[in-house]
Every structure is written in C-alpha cells, then in structure tokens.
Write a protein that holds these residues in place. Sequence first.
Motif, PDB file in Angstrom:
ATOM      1  N   TYR A  24       0.843  -1.187   0.000  1.00  0.00           N
ATOM      2  CA  TYR A  24       0.000   0.000   0.000  1.00  0.00           C
ATOM      3  C   TYR A  24       0.882   1.242   0.000  1.00  0.00           C
ATOM      4  N   ALA A  31       1.964  -5.557   2.608  1.00  0.00           N
ATOM      5  CA  ALA A  31       0.865  -6.247   3.302  1.00  0.00           C
ATOM      6  C   ALA A  31       0.897  -7.732   2.967  1.00  0.00           C
ATOM      7  N   PRO A  50      -3.729 -13.912  12.329  1.00  0.00           N
ATOM      8  CA  PRO A  50      -4.253 -12.820  13.157  1.00  0.00           C
ATOM      9  C   PRO A  50      -4.629 -11.614  12.306  1.00  0.00           C
ATOM     10  N   SER A  51      -5.443 -10.747  12.870  1.00  0.00           N
ATOM     11  CA  SER A  51      -5.880  -9.546  12.182  1.00  0.00           C
ATOM     12  C   SER A  51      -4.658  -8.748  11.716  1.00  0.00           C
ATOM     13  N   GLY A  52      -4.702  -8.271  10.483  1.00  0.00           N
ATOM     14  CA  GLY A  52      -3.624  -7.441   9.954  1.00  0.00           C
ATOM     15  C   GLY A  52      -2.487  -8.207   9.302  1.00  0.00           C
ATOM     16  N   CYS A  53      -2.591  -9.531   9.204  1.00  0.00           N
ATOM     17  CA  CYS A  53      -1.479 -10.317   8.648  1.00  0.00           C
ATOM     18  C   CYS A  53      -1.495 -10.358   7.124  1.00  0.00           C
ATOM     19  N   GLY A  54      -2.529  -9.793   6.493  1.00  0.00           N
ATOM     20  CA  GLY A  54      -2.517  -9.696   5.030  1.00  0.00           C
ATOM     21  C   GLY A  54      -3.492 -10.614   4.308  1.00  0.00           C
ATOM     22  N   LYS A  55      -4.378 -11.274   5.056  1.00  0.00           N
ATOM     23  CA  LYS A  55      -5.318 -12.227   4.443  1.00  0.00           C
ATOM     24  C   LYS A  55      -6.223 -11.539   3.415  1.00  0.00           C
ATOM     25  N   SER A  56      -6.867 -10.445   3.839  1.00  0.00           N
ATOM     26  CA  SER A  56      -7.802  -9.743   2.950  1.00  0.00           C
ATOM     27  C   SER A  56      -7.064  -9.158   1.756  1.00  0.00           C
ATOM     28  N   SER A  57      -5.863  -8.648   2.001  1.00  0.00           N
ATOM     29  CA  SER A  57      -5.096  -8.058   0.904  1.00  0.00           C
ATOM     30  C   SER A  57      -4.796  -9.116  -0.144  1.00  0.00           C
TER      31      SER A  57
HETATM   32  P1  ADP Z   1      -6.113  -9.125   7.515  1.00  0.00           P
HETATM   33  O1  ADP Z   1      -7.115  -9.381   6.446  1.00  0.00           O
HETATM   34  O2  ADP Z   1      -5.242 -10.309   7.799  1.00  0.00           O
HETATM   35  O3  ADP Z   1      -6.705  -8.558   8.770  1.00  0.00           O
HETATM   36  P2  ADP Z   1      -5.265  -6.934   5.798  1.00  0.00           P
HETATM   37  O4  ADP Z   1      -4.916  -7.557   4.505  1.00  0.00           O
HETATM   38  O5  ADP Z   1      -6.587  -6.263   5.917  1.00  0.00           O
HETATM   39  O6  ADP Z   1      -5.087  -8.011   6.969  1.00  0.00           O
HETATM   40  O7  ADP Z   1      -4.146  -5.876   6.171  1.00  0.00           O
HETATM   41  C1  ADP Z   1      -2.764  -6.144   6.068  1.00  0.00           C
HETATM   42  C2  ADP Z   1      -1.980  -4.895   6.355  1.00  0.00           C
HETATM   43  O8  ADP Z   1      -2.208  -3.921   5.343  1.00  0.00           O
HETATM   44  C3  ADP Z   1      -2.337  -4.229   7.663  1.00  0.00           C
HETATM   45  O9  ADP Z   1      -1.169  -3.684   8.223  1.00  0.00           O
HETATM   46  C4  ADP Z   1      -3.308  -3.143   7.244  1.00  0.00           C
HETATM   47  O10 ADP Z   1      -3.257  -2.066   8.137  1.00  0.00           O
HETATM   48  C5  ADP Z   1      -2.761  -2.736   5.893  1.00  0.00           C
HETATM   49  N1  ADP Z   1      -3.810  -2.254   4.975  1.00  0.00           N
HETATM   50  C6  ADP Z   1      -4.928  -2.943   4.611  1.00  0.00           C
HETATM   51  N2  ADP Z   1      -5.658  -2.230   3.735  1.00  0.00           N
HETATM   52  C7  ADP Z   1      -4.995  -1.070   3.522  1.00  0.00           C
HETATM   53  C8  ADP Z   1      -5.219   0.090   2.709  1.00  0.00           C
HETATM   54  N3  ADP Z   1      -6.299   0.185   1.916  1.00  0.00           N
HETATM   55  N4  ADP Z   1      -4.308   1.092   2.768  1.00  0.00           N
HETATM   56  C9  ADP Z   1      -3.209   1.000   3.538  1.00  0.00           C
HETATM   57  N5  ADP Z   1      -2.928  -0.058   4.330  1.00  0.00           N
HETATM   58  C10 ADP Z   1      -3.797  -1.088   4.314  1.00  0.00           C
END
Ligand code: ADP
Length: 343
Positions: A24, A31, A50-57
């Motif tokens: 990002y 991410a 865990p939350s924030g590990c990059g799953k959604s990304s």
């Molecule tokens: P998870 O799904 O495992 O909770 P995310 O993929 O949502 O994790 O996030 C991974 C990392 O990328 C986190 O540090 C989050 O803060 C960051 N992040 C997620 N979306 C964005 C975005 N749109 N802009 C900047 N940072 C992002």
Amino acid sequence: MNERQDVAGSRRGGLTVADLVVRYPGATAPAVDGVSLDVAPGSVVALLGPSGCGKSSLLRAVAGLEPLAAGSVCWDGTSVADVPVHRRGFGLMFQDGQLFAHRTVGGNVAYGLPARSGTRGRVAELLELVGLAGYEDRGIATLSGGERQRVALARALAPAPRLLLLDEPLSALDRALRERLAVDLRAALVATGTTAVFVTHDQDEAFAVADRVAVMSAGRLLQVDAPAELWVRPATREVASFLGYEAFVPLDSPAAAPLRDALGVPPSGATLALAEGAFVVGRSGVAKGVVRGVSSRRGRSEVRVDVDGIGVVTALGPVGGRWSAGDVVELGVEPDALAVLDA
Ligand code: ADP
C-alpha cells in the motif's frame, strides 16, 4: 498426463498464486510479502492468521481489487492480471453480505443469475442448498444475521463462479451460529464442487470449512496443510502458538520424559508442544503440578497448573471438580493435544 504435475511452465488447474506482493502507498512493509499458493479445482483453502497479517489483501489481489506489486495470479495456468474484476468469473462474499435491502430474498439470489426462463427453479434450488427453502418472498429486513449470510451465500453461488472468494463471511455472527454456519457453508461448497478461498482469523472456522489451511503471519505464508496434519505437525513454534499450543519443552528434557513415553517418541533435538488440555487433572498421574487458578468453560473445568520444568499450562478436569490455588494435583496426559516440532 497428470495435470497436477508440478513442472515449471506446465499448466496447472485452478488458482495459482506465485510470489505475490501487495504494497500500500506509504506503508513501510508490504501487506503481502511473497506468497505462493495453489488452490486445486473443487477444493477449499482457508487463509488463517491474526488480524492485519494480510489475508484480505491477498484475497483482494486475487479478485483484482488491489494491484500486484510483484508476482502473478493465474487461473488454469493463464494470468488474470489483465482481466478486469467482473470478467474473472470469481465470486465475492464479505462479512456483511451486502444484500439489496429493497429486494426480496428471491430477488437477491436471482440477481446473480442470467435472465432466462427457469430462474425460479434455480433460486429455489439455491435456497434449499443454504437451508432457506421457501424464503423466496421474505424481505431482507425480516431476516436474522445468520439468514442474511445464507442468502448472501446463495447469491454468491448462483452464477456458479469458477472461484469463490469469501472474506470473513461469518465473523459478524455469534459463536454458536458461526459454528453451525461453518458446517453448512462447507456442505454447500462441496455439494456444488465450488473452488473457494476463505479468509478467517478463527482456527475452528478454518478447520471446519477448509480442505487445506494456509497459516499467515506478517504478510507471509507459514504453512499450508490439511487441518489434521496442521494440528499434529505444526511446522514452527509460531504456527503452533497460533493454533493454541501454549507450552514448549525440549524433547530431551526430564520434564518431557513422561510425555515422550505417551507419544512413543525417542528423545531428540526436537521440541514438544503442549496444547490446552495436554494434561488432564485426576487421571492416573504422569506428572504433578500446583494449581494456580480454576475456571469453567462449556461445563468443563480449566485448571491453570504450574508443572515443574514446563511452566503454567491449562489442564482440563471433569465437570464439578473442586480445586483451590495451591493444591498439588496428579496429571494424566492426552496425546492428541501434543505435537512434536522439528526445532
Ligand atoms: P487481515 O485481512 O489479515 O486482517 P489486511 O490484509 O486487511 O489483513 O491488512 C494487512 C496490512 O495492510 C495491515 O497492516 C493493514 O493495516 C494494511 N492495509 C490494509 N488495507 C490497507 C489500505 N487500503 N491502505 C493502507 N494499508 C492497508
């Protein structure tokens, strides 16, 4: 020819993610940091971490909703990099089902279908698949949270996507409902032969839904395995800790000796990992410990016990057991809650 043969350059079926990086703008660390993952046709893979590990990304990059900083996403061996989101043939389902509030249940499900005769029958079939037979004419506002997610699932399955991407679809529901829906979700995916990637931070959910679980931490993939395999053979201490293993002892230490015997493994340089419940209070003793505290969960006693050479662990005891801090208790061992780590 074996299509799954893992020869560089050969065509592989299903989803292939290779060396994927998502970054990002302005972020110090990526991410998603070099993830490679295969999802075979008809199989379900859970991304767990865990939350924030990059799953959604990772999921969003596969969908085409985030640009790839590096690496590739292929379907049946062909890159989808230049294919726009809506042309990939991938379905998406999110935590809040994003239903159309002004349409009926049937209208929501039919939205994903091409306009043609037979839509009613197909909608009825899909509603039956998700346990909502006869709900066609109900308004979305009259449904519970769990029912809404069932409708969202039926809608996501309606166009028979070649890959379904599910981002924490159950996490807004309470635990009991989540457990039931996880089982039903898996049944629906299996019944339709849907290839799916399922994001969750909940281990129980991942184990209930997926054929294989991919454990992530800080943007990286730590291990990918079938649930049972992952539980019995976590690759590293980090994976084991995330799965709920709470104590680690060298296999050749004196404290590990009775546990080693229970597992039938010789002493070595490896590490023994103990999950909650590795010790059972009141069973014929292989060890002794001092009670530090007692609580109760789902009717069972959870006894925090300080075991010499191991530390404080959570032992399980029968319903209605009475212990007080300071008591010395005999501990039996439950081999299913032990794992041997290579390091
Ligand atoms: P998870 O799904 O495992 O909770 P995310 O993929 O949502 O994790 O996030 C991974 C990392 O990328 C986190 O540090 C989050 O803060 C960051 N992040 C997620 N979306 C964005 C975005 N749109 N802009 C900047 N940072 C992002």
